[in-house]
Structures are given as C-alpha cells and as structure tokens.
Write a protein that holds these residues in place. Structure first.
Motif: not given
Length: 488
Positions: A108-115
């Motif tokens: 469920a993580d927002d992928i923007r956390r890893y960008l």
C-alpha cells in the motif's frame, strides 16, 4: 474489455484451434495426444517460423519443438532463447514480493516515497499510485513514456520497431524519471485495469533504488539462481538466440530501460524451471504473488501480474502472455494439477499471443481430456439447437456442479457460433451471458452483434446503447450504432 473485443476478430485467425480455446481442467488423465500436428497447425495459421513448448506435469517436463529459430538456420529447441515479452512483468512482480517479505516496502506504499521530489503528478483525485496498483495493472500510468507515436514522429507500423529501438538505445533511468515527471495519469489509480509498460519499467527502477542493485542482479538473485535458470538479461550466444519476425526480421528488444517490462529472454528449458517454482510455491514470496489483489477468480482476478481465473471445471489456474516486435509467448499453470505449460514463438503481434493461448488449451485437452460438464453442455445445446440455454446449463449443473462458465468463456463460445454462420444460436448464448452479467458492456456489445446478424435492428440498437452507457469508450458499439441508425 479491449481484450475481449480483440478476440472477436482473433477467433477468425485460428479456426483449427477454435474449439480448444478455453483452458480446461481436471478429468481422468489420458496419454499426451498428437501435439506435433497441433504445432504444425499453429505454424501455418500464425505464419510463424518456429515454436518451442514445455509441458510440466508432476515434476516432469516434456519438450516439443517445431520449425526454425532462425530462417534457413537453426531449428527451434528447448534451449532456443526467445523474447518473453510481458511475462517479464511476473518476474518483476516476484522481486517486489521478496522486497515485501523482507519488509523493505509495503503493497500500500505510495511509490513517491521511493523517488526524488517532483512527482506530484503520480496522484489523481487524492489517490496516489501504490505498489499494489502497479502489479494489478491499475496504476493509471500511460502505456509508454514518452508516447511512442508522438515522440517518434508518428511512424508507420512498419517503421515503429526500428524507431523505438533506436530511441531507447541510449535512454537511461534518469531520462525515464525526467519524462515520468511530465506524464499524466489517465485515470484515478486503483480504478481500472490497463496495460502499462511504464508501470513495470518504473517498478524495476524503484526496486533498484530500494536494493541498491541493478535489475539484472535482482533477477539473478531472486529468480534465476533459486530456480536454476540460465541468465536472461545479458548477452546470449547467437547459436541459442531466436530471431524474431513479423513478416521480416525484427530488431531485438533487449534494451536496459525496457527490461523490467518485457525484455527478458529465455528458452523453454529455463521457463519450465520458472513454472516448476510457481507450481510448488514453496517460497513465501512466490505464494504471495499468487494471491488475488484485484477482482475475483470467479470471473478474473489479478495478483502480481498473474491473471487468475477458474477453468471450465472450477480448477484454479494462472496465466500470462507477452509479445515483442518479433516474438510472442504464453504460459499458464494449474497448482492443484501440478501442471503448467509455456509456449514461445519467434513471430510477433497480438494475434499470435492469442493463438498461443488457443494452442495451450488444445494441448491441455490432449493431456487431460475435455471436462465432462462442459462436454455434456455442448452436446445438450447442440441437440436442442440452443433452444433453452439457461435450462440446459441448469440441467448439466445438477449432474456436474463443478461446471464453471465465466463471462469470457461464454463470450468466446458465442463468437465461434457467429463465425460459423449460426447467428441464432450465437444470440441465444449471448443472451445468457447478458442475463448473467447485466453490467458488462462487452456482454451487451456481443449480444448486439448477433442480433444484427439475425436482422433484429431494434434489439441490436438497444444493446449497443446499453453497452455505450456502461462503457462510453466502447468504439465498436459507437460505430455499429452509427451504421444501424443510418438505415432507420
């Protein structure tokens, strides 16, 4: 939905295999039937040069090959390496499952956390793109970035393969992220399933950032080494490599940026090991990829890119297909049967992917026999000329409660009848589908096609209108309505 509209035309393309179109399931096992003639028919109908097939059953693999890996060159074999296209996405999804098992990320993580910062565009209507959206094909990301046609000067279909491979030759992850920051989501994330190479390319980049390792390294670490597969991400001996064709030889799609979405290359000997690992599902990460995340197997579900459904006798099975400019692929597996099949061919375009699925169904029948419930229903409907489809289905289910008829299966049945010039029988099948799935635009669209053929213009118009109301983007219904209304 687009898949089913496409099948309306594709069923015409594989007449010799049409009545084996639906994957079937558990019946008394029989010896493997005449697979060689089925492969010969496929090569002729698909205009393919070569095909390699691996059948995994109870831990034993049987290989079947026909034709040539290279025109006027090496014959196809279990060691011939083909481009597996979008089946690659299941590999990328499996690496994500490992990251989840290791608690590096959550679905469920927002992928923007890893960008890096600057990706506010990866959210719409207050909903950000998550990892779950990527592996269920609901990310709403565009299919390709930059858009192939506009970015490449609107090339013709014949020009496109070379233009794409030239464009991406020196295209880096940094270039991709630059263009991703300019992209627009086509819908709210998590809402609808759509094919997106962009989503899987992004997932590959995200996984590399999370692990601090390259995508090829992750494939080797989590898939190739554990399953005992040869490398499918780097250089492959020309003696093993298939040349892909679409009338003429196509450029290879072995581009680094494309790799996580469709750039892996394997032979059936290696893909059989992949299927063995999927069937056994001993690794918790593999087991996780097989859990439905979107939809239901009663109709169709998706789990980490695997399409999950029930066969005609209610056996659960998983499938995926793929295609590059010059190769096509298909695989499916039935965990309860300890059975799986992979088919690879050096002929491109979407039609061939579907024909491979047809061939997989025909081979499944050769191995297991047709499911008794489906066979009885076919005999019953033929004997009554489809006079009472609901009544016939109910009667057969009293004897065979395992009989499963999902929307897609019934829809294909109807089109086989329609193409056989049996429009009234087709209309009866489609009417049953509409009653069972009243909110399906595709069911109404198909029923309207049959009503048009039998001359019921009023009924056809009503059904096309209903299809358009349910799906305003149904171009087929819109075009048919225009034609019908001109004649009123």
């Amino acid at each position: 939905m687009k898949r089913e509209w496409l099948r309306r035309d594709l069923l015409k393309a594989a007449p010799a295999l049409a009545f084996s179109a639906t994957p079937v399931g558990l019946r008394a096992a029989v010896s493997v039937g005449p697979i060689a003639p089925l492969l010969a028919t496929f090569l002729k109908e698909a205009k393919a040069d070569g095909i390699s097939v691996a059948i995994v059953r109870n831990g034993v693999t049987h290989y079947h090959d026909a034709g040539f890996a290279v025109r006027e060159g090496a014959r196809a074999s279990k060691d011939t390496a083909y481009e597996i296209g979008s089946i690659t996405k299941t590999f990328t999804g499996l690496i994500l499952a490992h990251a989840i098992q290791e608690k590096r990320v959550a679905l469920a993580d927002d992928i923007r956390r890893y960008l890096p910062s600057g990706f506010d565009n990866l959210a719409k209507d207050g909903r950000a793109v998550t990892f779950a959206d990527i592996v269920t094909t609901t990310s709403a990301l565009p299919d390709n970035i930059p858009d192939w046609h506009s970015a490449l000067g609107n090339p013709t279909p014949a020009e496109l393969p070379l233009r794409v491979t030239q464009f991406y030759k020196d295209y880096t992850a940094s270039d991709f992220l630059r263009d991703l920051a300019k992209a627009k989501l086509v819908d709210t994330p998590g809402k609808e399933t759509r094919h997106s190479n962009t989503a899987s390319q992004l997932l590959g980049i995200l996984l590399s950032r999370i692990y601090g390792q390259s995508y090829p390294t992750l494939v080797a670490r989590y898939i190739e080494k554990p399953f005992g597969m040869r490398g499918g991400t780097g250089a492959i001996s020309p003696a093993r490599l298939a040349i892909g064709y679409d009338e003429t030889a196509m450029p290879a799609l072995s581009l680094p940026i494309v790799l996580p979405a469709g750039g892996l290359r394997y032979g059936t000997a290696d893909m059989a090991r992949y299927l063995e690992g999927q069937i056994a599902a001993r690794d918790p990460a593999v087991a996780q990829t097989q859990q439905p995340l979107w939809g239901t197997p009663e109709h169709q579900a998706i789990g980490f890119h695997w399409i999950i459904a029930k066969a005609a006798d209610s056996q659960l099975y998983y499938r995926h297909s793929g295609g590059s400019f010059g190769c096509s692929s298909y695989c499916d597996f039935y965990p309860a049967l300890r059975y799986g099949i992979v088919l690879l061919t050096n002929r491109g375009n979407g039609d061939v992917q579907y024909q491979l699925e047809q061939l997989a169904g025909a081979i499944h029948v050769a191995v297991f026999g047709a499911p008794a419930g489906l066979a009885l229903l076919q005999r019953t409907l033929e004997a009554t000329d489809y006079a009472d489809v609901p009544g016939s289905v109910a009667a057969v289910r009293r004897q065979h409660p395992e009989l499963h008829l999902n929307e897609d299966r019934v829809n294909e049945w109807g089109y086989r009848l329609l193409f056989a010039k049996r429009a009234r029988a087709a209309a009866a099948i489609f009417a049953y589908n509409v009653a069972a799935h009243p909110d399906s635009a595709n069911a109404h669209d198909s029923y309207a096609d049959a009503l048009t053929e039998i001359g019921d213009k009023t009924g056809a118009i009503a059904e096309y209108e209903r299809a358009l109301m349910l799906n305003p983007n149904n171009d087929h219904s819109a075009e048919k309505l225009k034609t019908l209304r001109k004649g009123t």
